[in-house]
Design a protein around this motif. Structure first.
Motif, PDB file in Angstrom:
ATOM      1  N   TYR A  58       0.857  -1.187   0.000  1.00 38.03           N
ATOM      2  CA  TYR A  58       0.000   0.000   0.000  1.00 38.03           C
ATOM      3  C   TYR A  58       0.886   1.227   0.000  1.00 38.03           C
ATOM      4  O   TYR A  58       1.765   1.364   0.849  1.00 38.03           O
ATOM      5  CB  TYR A  58      -0.917   0.002   1.226  1.00 38.03           C
ATOM      6  N   ASP A  97      -5.509   6.900   8.760  1.00 34.86           N
ATOM      7  CA  ASP A  97      -6.557   6.506   7.821  1.00 34.86           C
ATOM      8  C   ASP A  97      -6.071   5.405   6.880  1.00 34.86           C
ATOM      9  O   ASP A  97      -6.841   4.516   6.508  1.00 34.86           O
ATOM     10  CB  ASP A  97      -7.033   7.713   7.016  1.00 34.86           C
ATOM     11  N   ASP A  98      -4.800   5.458   6.507  1.00 36.67           N
ATOM     12  CA  ASP A  98      -4.234   4.393   5.671  1.00 36.67           C
ATOM     13  C   ASP A  98      -4.221   3.068   6.424  1.00 36.67           C
ATOM     14  O   ASP A  98      -4.541   2.020   5.856  1.00 36.67           O
ATOM     15  CB  ASP A  98      -2.815   4.753   5.237  1.00 36.67           C
ATOM     16  N   TYR A 100      -6.254   2.218   8.846  1.00 34.30           N
ATOM     17  CA  TYR A 100      -7.641   1.779   8.964  1.00 34.30           C
ATOM     18  C   TYR A 100      -8.135   1.161   7.661  1.00 34.30           C
ATOM     19  O   TYR A 100      -8.884   0.192   7.675  1.00 34.30           O
ATOM     20  CB  TYR A 100      -8.543   2.933   9.385  1.00 34.30           C
ATOM     21  N   PHE A 101      -7.698   1.721   6.530  1.00 32.34           N
ATOM     22  CA  PHE A 101      -8.042   1.145   5.232  1.00 32.34           C
ATOM     23  C   PHE A 101      -7.471  -0.267   5.103  1.00 32.34           C
ATOM     24  O   PHE A 101      -8.159  -1.190   4.669  1.00 32.34           O
ATOM     25  CB  PHE A 101      -7.527   2.036   4.091  1.00 32.34           C
ATOM     26  N   LYS A 104      -9.374  -2.682   7.229  1.00 31.84           N
ATOM     27  CA  LYS A 104     -10.653  -3.024   6.612  1.00 31.84           C
ATOM     28  C   LYS A 104     -10.473  -4.067   5.508  1.00 31.84           C
ATOM     29  O   LYS A 104     -11.257  -5.013   5.406  1.00 31.84           O
ATOM     30  CB  LYS A 104     -11.314  -1.758   6.045  1.00 31.84           C
ATOM     31  N   GLU A 105      -9.431  -3.924   4.709  1.00 34.21           N
ATOM     32  CA  GLU A 105      -9.164  -4.883   3.641  1.00 34.21           C
ATOM     33  C   GLU A 105      -8.822  -6.264   4.200  1.00 34.21           C
ATOM     34  O   GLU A 105      -9.250  -7.284   3.661  1.00 34.21           O
ATOM     35  CB  GLU A 105      -8.023  -4.386   2.746  1.00 34.21           C
TER      36      GLU A 105
END
Length: 130
Positions: A58, A97-98, A100-101, A104-105
């Motif tokens: 990422y 936020d990254d 958390y992304f 989530k994935e």
């Protein structure tokens, strides 16, 4: 007779060459490296193999997650994932936020898993929001 044998060998060589090219383009490690160079998100995993680590990229940063199998109410599932980063210098520019992304994935693929971020990623989660 030798001409026919030579033609068969040429055809076998061409088939082998095509097979090698297909395997090269389908190689997951190659796709992971390309995603890292392009700063894209790419998730590399074998969901049926709990011993094989999860790798994902990422924003140009390569992460690796160790899967741990445990019990849920119904079956044995992956219940814990420890995420580390290969090169901590690649973390520059990542925000909460990254993270958390990415969580989530991971949770989309492993809904019963709890995610534990290892050092130095967990330091970002521990700092207070100003």
């Amino acid at each position: 007779m030798i001409v026919i044998l030579f033609r068969v060998l040429v055809i076998i060589a061409l088939v082998l060459l095509v097979y090698t090219l297909i395997q090269y383009y389908r190689n997951p490690s190659r796709r992971l490296r390309l995603a890292k160079e392009a700063n894209e998100f790419f998730f590399l995993d074998e969901p049926n193999n709990s011993k094989k680590n999860v790798q994902f990229v990422y924003k140009g940063c390569l992460f690796e997650g160790e899967k741990y199998l445990g019990t849920t109410e119904d079956a044995f599932e992956v219940v814990n994932i420890h995420v580390t980063v290969r090169d901590p210098l690649e973390l520059r520019g990542l925000t909460r936020d990254d993270l958390y992304f990415m969580e989530k994935e991971i949770l989309m693929r492993y809904p019963y898993a709890s995610i534990e971020w290892k050092h130095p990623i967990n330091q970002l989660l521990l700092t207070s929001i100003e």
